[in-house]
Design a protein around this motif. Sequence first.
Motif, short mmCIF file in Angstrom:
data_model
loop_
_atom_site.label_atom_id
_atom_site.label_comp_id
_atom_site.label_asym_id
_atom_site.label_seq_id
_atom_site.Cartn_x
_atom_site.Cartn_y
_atom_site.Cartn_z
N LYS B 228 0.84 -1.17 0.00
CA LYS B 228 0.00 0.00 0.00
C LYS B 228 0.89 1.24 0.00
O LYS B 228 1.77 1.38 0.83
CB LYS B 228 -0.87 -0.02 1.26
N GLY B 229 0.67 2.10 -0.93
CA GLY B 229 1.50 3.29 -0.98
C GLY B 229 1.56 3.83 -2.38
O GLY B 229 1.25 3.14 -3.34
N MET B 230 1.95 5.08 -2.50
CA MET B 230 1.93 5.72 -3.80
C MET B 230 3.29 5.76 -4.45
O MET B 230 3.47 6.37 -5.48
CB MET B 230 1.40 7.14 -3.65
N TYR B 231 4.24 5.14 -3.87
CA TYR B 231 5.59 5.20 -4.42
C TYR B 231 6.03 3.85 -4.94
O TYR B 231 7.13 3.70 -5.43
CB TYR B 231 6.56 5.70 -3.34
N GLY B 232 5.16 2.88 -4.80
CA GLY B 232 5.47 1.56 -5.31
C GLY B 232 6.44 0.80 -4.44
O GLY B 232 6.99 1.30 -3.47
N ALA B 233 6.61 -0.45 -4.81
CA ALA B 233 7.60 -1.30 -4.16
C ALA B 233 8.92 -1.14 -4.92
O ALA B 233 8.95 -0.53 -5.99
CB ALA B 233 7.10 -2.73 -4.20
N PRO B 234 10.02 -1.69 -4.40
CA PRO B 234 11.29 -1.55 -5.12
C PRO B 234 11.24 -2.03 -6.57
O PRO B 234 11.92 -1.49 -7.42
CB PRO B 234 12.25 -2.40 -4.29
N ASP B 235 10.39 -3.02 -6.83
CA ASP B 235 10.34 -3.55 -8.20
C ASP B 235 9.13 -3.11 -8.99
O ASP B 235 9.00 -3.46 -10.17
CB ASP B 235 10.37 -5.09 -8.15
N ASN B 236 8.22 -2.40 -8.38
CA ASN B 236 7.01 -1.99 -9.10
C ASN B 236 6.53 -0.63 -8.65
O ASN B 236 6.46 -0.35 -7.45
CB ASN B 236 5.88 -3.00 -8.85
N ALA B 237 6.13 0.19 -9.63
CA ALA B 237 5.55 1.49 -9.30
C ALA B 237 4.06 1.54 -9.59
O ALA B 237 3.37 2.45 -9.17
CB ALA B 237 6.26 2.60 -10.07
N GLY B 238 3.57 0.56 -10.34
CA GLY B 238 2.15 0.56 -10.67
C GLY B 238 1.77 1.57 -11.73
O GLY B 238 0.65 2.08 -11.73
N ALA B 239 2.68 1.87 -12.63
CA ALA B 239 2.38 2.86 -13.68
C ALA B 239 2.25 2.24 -15.07
O ALA B 239 1.92 2.92 -16.02
CB ALA B 239 3.45 3.94 -13.70
N GLY B 240 2.51 0.95 -15.19
CA GLY B 240 2.57 0.31 -16.51
C GLY B 240 1.27 0.39 -17.28
O GLY B 240 1.27 0.76 -18.47
N LEU B 241 0.16 0.04 -16.66
CA LEU B 241 -1.12 0.08 -17.36
C LEU B 241 -1.54 1.51 -17.69
O LEU B 241 -2.16 1.77 -18.71
CB LEU B 241 -2.21 -0.61 -16.54
N PHE B 242 -1.20 2.43 -16.78
CA PHE B 242 -1.51 3.84 -17.06
C PHE B 242 -0.78 4.31 -18.32
O PHE B 242 -1.38 4.94 -19.21
CB PHE B 242 -1.14 4.73 -15.88
N ILE B 243 0.50 4.00 -18.41
CA ILE B 243 1.29 4.48 -19.55
C ILE B 243 0.84 3.77 -20.84
O ILE B 243 0.73 4.41 -21.90
CB ILE B 243 2.79 4.27 -19.29
N THR B 244 0.54 2.50 -20.75
CA THR B 244 0.05 1.78 -21.94
C THR B 244 -1.28 2.37 -22.42
O THR B 244 -1.48 2.59 -23.61
CB THR B 244 -0.14 0.28 -21.61
N ARG B 245 -2.17 2.66 -21.49
CA ARG B 245 -3.44 3.31 -21.84
C ARG B 245 -3.17 4.67 -22.47
O ARG B 245 -3.83 5.06 -23.44
CB ARG B 245 -4.30 3.45 -20.57
N ALA B 246 -2.20 5.40 -21.93
CA ALA B 246 -1.90 6.73 -22.45
C ALA B 246 -1.35 6.66 -23.87
O ALA B 246 -1.69 7.50 -24.72
CB ALA B 246 -0.89 7.43 -21.53
N ILE B 247 -0.52 5.65 -24.16
CA ILE B 247 0.02 5.51 -25.51
C ILE B 247 -1.12 5.23 -26.50
O ILE B 247 -1.18 5.82 -27.58
CB ILE B 247 1.08 4.38 -25.56
N ALA B 248 -2.04 4.35 -26.09
CA ALA B 248 -3.18 4.06 -26.97
C ALA B 248 -4.00 5.32 -27.20
O ALA B 248 -4.37 5.65 -28.34
CB ALA B 248 -4.06 2.96 -26.34
N LYS B 249 -4.26 6.06 -26.15
CA LYS B 249 -5.10 7.24 -26.29
C LYS B 249 -4.42 8.31 -27.15
O LYS B 249 -5.05 8.97 -27.96
CB LYS B 249 -5.45 7.83 -24.92
N ALA B 250 -3.11 8.46 -26.95
CA ALA B 250 -2.40 9.49 -27.71
C ALA B 250 -2.47 9.24 -29.21
O ALA B 250 -2.45 10.17 -30.00
CB ALA B 250 -0.94 9.55 -27.25
N THR B 251 -2.55 7.94 -29.58
CA THR B 251 -2.62 7.64 -31.02
C THR B 251 -4.06 7.44 -31.49
O THR B 251 -4.29 7.24 -32.67
CB THR B 251 -1.81 6.37 -31.36
N GLY B 252 -5.00 7.46 -30.56
CA GLY B 252 -6.41 7.31 -30.94
C GLY B 252 -6.87 5.88 -31.06
O GLY B 252 -7.89 5.60 -31.70
N GLY B 253 -6.15 4.93 -30.42
CA GLY B 253 -6.52 3.51 -30.55
C GLY B 253 -7.28 2.99 -29.35
O GLY B 253 -7.40 3.64 -28.31
N TYR B 254 -7.79 1.78 -29.52
CA TYR B 254 -8.49 1.10 -28.43
C TYR B 254 -7.51 0.72 -27.31
O TYR B 254 -6.34 0.46 -27.55
CB TYR B 254 -9.09 -0.22 -28.91
#
Lengths: 131, 337
Positions: B228-254
């Motif tokens: 629990k926390g907003m800084y992630g664990a040493p091996d994970n920040a929890g930003a991967g799905l956000f960035i993947t969604r952002a890449i799709a949106k930036a190009t207009g894809g599903y």
Amino acid sequence: MTPVNIVLDAGPDGFNDDKDEAKRIRENTIIPTLAADDCVVLDFSEVKSSTQSFVHALVGEALQRFKEPALEKIQFKNCTPLMKGLVQLVVDYSLGGFRIEGHEPTEEGAVELQMPEPPRLRARPRRRLRK
Amino acid sequence: VWRVRESQSSVPELKIPNDATIRTLRNFLSVNTPFLQPETNAILRLHKNWAYMDPMALAITAAWGGWCLRNGKQVEVVGDPGPHTNYAARMRLFQHLDVGYTIPIKEHEEAGRFMPLRRVSTTAELSAVIGDVSALLHLDSEPDGLAAIRYCVSELVRNVLEHSQSPEGAYVCAQRYFDKEPKRVTIAVADCGIGIQGHLGRVYPQALTDGLAALRLAMQPGITGAQKGMYGAPDNAGAGLFITRAIAKATGGYFVLLSGSAAFRLKRCANSSEPQILIDPFEETESNRWKLGTEWKGTVAATEIMTDKISNFPGLFEWIRKQLPAQRTVSKRIRFV
């Protein structure tokens, strides 16, 4: 003292997303070096691109543990524009967190998450059939 | 095994309609009961005029096949093989289902078209897939598009390897559409592991009881089931799905994420002059979400990257970085040399 120089592997076609390698470097070299108050140079000359997850696994813990003074001790060498962007992203959230409504970090960095009610699902308007 | 038989409601069955794609996802999933557990074999029922399965439908079906085999169920394919099934055969679907394909198919050259289904359960296998993305999709003329695709494949597959606890790992495939507009690459990754609710529920109790809440959390940056926390664990920040969604949106894809009892889909949209990625995915106006009639035991993520819209991936990433609400900006102090 001479900084510890770490040349990161290229990975396939210059894309290195090997978090296991990042973890090894973090645990075996970066954290102990910073703990000894020495400097680290991370040389990305072979790495053309990567992921935020890789950079996080590499330096996220060091930044959270040693805070802003760590920025004086780590040099990022030969970064492509993309690698610079990834490093900047990880540094910003590692030292500043994500500012999200409903997420209030405590001093330890932990949060009590209070989810707002999700917007209600709207019923689809019925299509009119053409006669 | 290819057979003709009537539908039985008590048998684990996956029905493939004649158009199983991201666009028709809702209908595709609503007619299925794939995870029933009686002591029977499982059925994959093909539409008699089956026209097309996209990478998402293929990855879903392959992951389900892995679940069936893990549970000792042989997959029977109901429906005749024919020209309409050759594409799935070339994508090696039947190979992953352990079903023989008797029709001789003309193996199209993989290069420039698609990356067939791969099962990935180790980081070494992921590295091989990353290499295949470059070799098989032939995006040499679009290096920034290639960079975006490698990024998304890596993040989506690593999510499975690190969080899903899927014994089979991830099933991943991709298709490049280059001869008609919009020029794009569709990537799909599916697993039959513990699902997002199982992962995030250890830290966020509301995720355990509400599938949509779990998806909503998973797509926001800084949320990880590791701690629990907003800084992630040493091996994970929890930003991967956000960035993947952002890449799709930036190009207009599903962008699609489904797990357990819930599904979310960011729709295609024309690029605006100033696109914006919203932290809360449920606030995206061009999106929909729904509860599934039958739970998916695991997670499916699919994304569509309009490759000809990416001429500068570092610039796109800079845009994503600026969308993220970091509490303080300290990156100016970084020592780049």
